[in-house]
Write an enzyme that holds these catalytic residues in place. Structure first.
Site, PDB file in Angstrom:
ATOM      1  N   HIS A 180      84.719  70.412  11.216  1.00 56.81           N
ATOM      2  CA  HIS A 180      85.776  70.855  12.121  1.00 56.81           C
ATOM      3  C   HIS A 180      86.650  71.947  11.489  1.00 56.81           C
ATOM      4  O   HIS A 180      87.312  72.711  12.187  1.00 56.81           O
ATOM      5  CB  HIS A 180      86.643  69.657  12.498  1.00 56.81           C
ATOM      6  CG  HIS A 180      87.238  69.732  13.864  1.00 56.81           C
ATOM      7  ND1 HIS A 180      87.893  70.849  14.329  1.00 56.81           N
ATOM      8  CD2 HIS A 180      87.292  68.819  14.871  1.00 56.81           C
ATOM      9  CE1 HIS A 180      88.324  70.624  15.559  1.00 56.81           C
ATOM     10  NE2 HIS A 180      87.965  69.407  15.913  1.00 56.81           N
ATOM     11  N   ASP A 230      72.115  74.812  27.722  1.00 51.94           N
ATOM     12  CA  ASP A 230      70.793  74.784  28.360  1.00 51.94           C
ATOM     13  C   ASP A 230      69.796  75.507  27.459  1.00 51.94           C
ATOM     14  O   ASP A 230      69.911  76.711  27.234  1.00 51.94           O
ATOM     15  CB  ASP A 230      70.884  75.468  29.726  1.00 51.94           C
ATOM     16  CG  ASP A 230      69.553  75.495  30.466  1.00 51.94           C
ATOM     17  OD1 ASP A 230      68.547  74.989  29.926  1.00 51.94           O
ATOM     18  OD2 ASP A 230      69.517  76.041  31.577  1.00 51.94           O
TER      19      ASP A 230
END
Length: 401
Positions: free
Chosen positions: A163, A331
């Site tokens: 992070h 995707d």
């Protein structure tokens, strides 16, 4: 929710390798801002993205994603490097070009063994490569990707990221770019911007923050405080990340994938959380967000003063909203994921025992969402009862909140 494992399956590692950028890039050392170095984000975050087998399913998802990874790293080349500690303990990033750790695995079961990822099963850990907990930060890769093939033709992409290098929206932007390269794009539709120097102390100006939605946060805060039976006189708090990227003057550029969040905590006594109407608690949260003035933001960035104890206090609830990070738009060529879930584990079990994460419901059913919590099953069952009671009180019966 934590529960003893019922979903058992075996995962076999097929290949593990480093994927570097497909073009040579210059080596350099990059600055990480104080927002990247704040205690709140000195953690490793993990996500599971589930893809069903379908008519236009990828013949070889691992090969497709691995090749796309080498291409997208030309634009996100810092992610192929390694974190380094400076003498003052802060982190910077060395662009070594070594690459991202990529793992391909097979699973001896169908996707149905995962259910809707509503239960945190210990076997889910097998879907994600994890460095040992005592691994030095210099040896932990900024990004790790594991592609798991299931016998039904579906697959799960497990992503682990540091992070400190990018926030949730930043990793969502990277994954969408990875998907675009897998689908044949020449370059990502959003070109990434590093430019952490924009947040160097003394270089910033800040606009006032915009208010956000608070009712869902309030509902969970009230229900959990009731379930834990906290003393009515004890101080309790709710912590959440506030995105401040658009609050800087000028705003951080489109494509900036560094950390642009600060933690905020609203606080009151348990009695008020349990007995006051939701509107009272909503106002407390709103006032907390308003208190993040431009002077305050400039101060914490310039002086590096950040809260560091939100994970350790059980009377504090930590909320994170993943619905707007872009994971549901990733995707690779056969459609968007049908389910998304965070997964946090250490050697002894879940390591965010007071955390809640909001995600879209599987397949976006009924335009709903679900809240994932790390707590024992008995407490979670009571939490469900409390949440339903609050919803019935304020929504079904039409009471004012």
């Amino acid at each position: 929710m934590e529960k003893s494992g019922l979903a058992e399956f075996n995962v076999k590692i097929v290949e593990s390798c480093l994927v570097p950028p497909c073009l040579p890039l210059p080596r350099c050392t990059l600055y990480l801002s104080n927002l990247d170095n704040q205690p709140l984000v000195r953690i490793n975050s993990n996500a599971l993205l589930v893809y069903e087998g379908c008519e236009n399913a990828l013949a070889d998802p691992a090969k497709t994603i691995r090749e796309a990874l080498s291409k997208v790293l030309v634009y996100y080349y810092p992610l192929a490097g390694r974190l380094r500690k400076k003498e003052d303990g802060k982190l910077q990033l060395e662009c070594t070009g070594e690459g991202v750790l990529f793992v391909e695995a097979t699973v001896d079961n169908s996707l149905s063994v995962l259910g809707d990822l509503d239960k945190l099963e210990p076997s889910f850990k097998k879907l994600l490569f994890r460095f040992p907990s005592d691994t030095a930060i210099e040896d932990v890769h900024p990004i790790v990707i594991q592609v798991n093939h299931f016998v039904c033709g579906g697959f799960v992409v497990a992503v682990s990221f540091q992070h400190m290098v990018c926030d949730g929206r930043g990793i969502g932007q990277f994954l969408k770019g990875l998907g675009e390269m897998a689908r044949g794009y020449v370059k990502p539709s959003i070109e990434p911007v590093w430019d952490r120097e924009l947040l160097k102390p003394g270089n910033i100006s800040v606009h006032d923050l915009e208010s956000t939605k608070e009712k869902i946060e309030t509902l969970v805060w009230q229900a959990r405080t009731k379930v834990l039976e906290i003393s009515h006189t004890q101080n309790v708090s709710i912590s959440f990340a506030v995105d401040v990227k658009r609050s800087f003057n000028p705003p951080l550029p489109n494509g900036y994938y560094g950390n642009g969040v600060v933690a905020a905590s609203a606080q009151t006594i348990a009695h008020d959380v349990i007995n006051q109407p939701l509107s009272y608690l909503v106002n407390i949260i709103k006032k907390t967000k308003i208190s993040l003035t431009n002077e305050y933001l400039r101060s914490i960035i310039d002086t590096d003063r950040f809260s560091s104890n939100i994970y350790s206090n059980q009377a504090n609830i930590i909320l994170s909203d993943w619905r707007w990070l872009g994971f549901d738009e990733v995707d690779f060529g056969s459609g968007s994921p049908v389910n998304i879930s965070p997964i946090y584990w250490n050697e002894n079990g879940p390591n965010i025992s007071n955390g809640f994460v909001f995600v879209h419901s599987p397949k976006r059913k009924f335009d709903a969402f679900k809240a994932i919590a790390w707590m024992p099953s008995q407490e979670f069952n009571l939490l469900e009862i409390e949440i339903k009671a609050i919803i019935n009180k304020y929504l079904v019966n039409g009471s004012r909140c």
